[in-house]
Write an enzyme that holds these catalytic residues in place. Structure first.
Site, mmCIF file in Angstrom:
data_model
loop_
_atom_site.group_PDB
_atom_site.id
_atom_site.type_symbol
_atom_site.label_atom_id
_atom_site.label_comp_id
_atom_site.label_asym_id
_atom_site.label_seq_id
_atom_site.Cartn_x
_atom_site.Cartn_y
_atom_site.Cartn_z
ATOM 1 N N GLY A 140 -28.663 30.234 5.554
ATOM 2 C CA GLY A 140 -27.612 30.077 5.887
ATOM 3 C C GLY A 140 -26.976 31.048 7.073
ATOM 4 O O GLY A 140 -25.671 31.501 7.020
ATOM 5 N N HIS A 185 -26.780 18.593 11.660
ATOM 6 C CA HIS A 185 -27.735 17.905 11.758
ATOM 7 C C HIS A 185 -28.534 18.373 13.207
ATOM 8 O O HIS A 185 -27.995 18.269 14.211
ATOM 9 C CB HIS A 185 -27.770 16.329 11.585
ATOM 10 C CG HIS A 185 -29.261 15.651 11.339
ATOM 11 N ND1 HIS A 185 -29.790 15.975 10.204
ATOM 12 C CD2 HIS A 185 -30.153 15.272 12.568
ATOM 13 C CE1 HIS A 185 -31.416 15.425 10.515
ATOM 14 N NE2 HIS A 185 -31.325 15.207 11.899
HETATM 15 C C1 GAR Z 1 -30.053 24.191 10.029
HETATM 16 O O1 GAR Z 1 -30.964 23.562 10.594
HETATM 17 C C2 GAR Z 1 -29.085 22.536 9.830
HETATM 18 O O2 GAR Z 1 -29.082 22.137 10.909
HETATM 19 C C3 GAR Z 1 -30.095 21.522 9.212
HETATM 20 O O3 GAR Z 1 -30.743 22.787 8.139
HETATM 21 C C4 GAR Z 1 -31.276 24.375 9.364
HETATM 22 C C5 GAR Z 1 -30.124 25.161 7.998
HETATM 23 O O4 GAR Z 1 -30.337 26.704 8.150
HETATM 24 N N1 GAR Z 1 -30.201 21.279 7.922
HETATM 25 C C6 GAR Z 1 -30.343 19.696 8.016
HETATM 26 O O5 GAR Z 1 -31.826 19.793 8.330
HETATM 27 C C7 GAR Z 1 -29.619 18.447 7.641
HETATM 28 N N2 GAR Z 1 -30.515 17.385 7.007
HETATM 29 P P1 GAR Z 1 -28.803 27.367 8.604
HETATM 30 O O6 GAR Z 1 -29.016 27.913 6.375
HETATM 31 O O7 GAR Z 1 -29.311 29.080 8.775
HETATM 32 O O8 GAR Z 1 -27.996 27.081 8.602
#
Ligand code: GAR
Length: 210
Positions: free
Chosen positions: A11, A109
């Site tokens: 998150g 993304h």
């Molecule tokens: C982030 O890097 C986001 O861009 C990626 O997951 C991570 C979540 O981190 N999303 C994807 O890969 C979607 N295809 P977070 O929970 O710390 O925000």
């Protein structure tokens, strides 16, 4: 404008949104719910700490995928959300949600779409693929969500340089810090203030002063 944020993990993007609301760089937006498919997601803790309604809707609690999808949509709808923000939400988005929120769902993304996106490209896998290919520049993209995977209209992108010796983790962190945590809150602020239009399947930014 009320916005629901869908999460699956740590998150940090949710945190960037909560911090931007608190700092007033996102204005006139209330986070009406944070919903996670994963009950153990630290993102839910972040929401609670910020005083935002947090709930888990786990696929494991339902007999069918269809029922899970209905419950997810109901959680978003009942919060009164007009915008849905996918902030590290690693499930396929229910088709009925895409239909119910046309050009009202955004996703972050961690690459420059159309590179390293689509089915199977999520989280660290994206950065592994980028390093494997030897790109010198990667980055992040905020886009509207349509029926495909990472195919919707692109709202904002930010490039980040790859450095010698990068590992998937160091590249992921740099892209988060330099790109994701900036362009996701910025896109929300712009949408809330009517600065983003979709025409012929492409985004037109009518004003960028966020
Ligand atoms: C982030 O890097 C986001 O861009 C990626 O997951 C991570 C979540 O981190 N999303 C994807 O890969 C979607 N295809 P977070 O929970 O710390 O925000």
């Amino acid at each position: 404008m009320k916005a629901a944020v869908l999460v699956s993990g740590g998150g940090t993007n949710l945190q960037a949104i909560l911090d931007a609301v608190a700092a007033g760089t996102i204005r006139d937006v209330e986070i009406s719910a944070v919903v996670s498919n994963n009950p153990g997601a630290y993102a839910l803790e972040r929401a609670r700490k910020a005083g935002v309604p947090a709930l888990a809707v786990s696929p494991k609690s339902f007999e069918t995928r269809e029922q899970f999808h209905e419950a997810l949509l109901e959680a978003v709808r009942s919060s009164g959300a007009e915008l849905v923000v996918l902030a590290g939400f690693l499930c396929v988005i229910p088709p009925q949600m895409v239909e119910a929120y046309p050009n009202r769902i955004i996703n972050i993304h961690p690459s420059l779409i159309p590179s390293f996106c689509g089915k199977g490209y999520y989280g660290l896998k994206v950065h592994e693929a980028a390093l494997q290919r030897g790109v010198r520049v990667s980055g992040a993209t905020v886009h509207f969500v349509d029926a495909g995977t990472d195919t919707g209209p692109i709202i904002l992108q930010k490039a980040v340089e790859v450095q010698d010796g990068d590992t998937p983790k160091t590249l992921q962190r740099r892209i988060m810090e330099q790109a994701e945590w900036k362009i996701l809150p910025e896109a929300i602020q712009m949408i809330a203030h009517g600065q983003v239009a979709v025409e012929d399947g492409k985004v037109r930014i009518t004003r960028r002063d966020a």
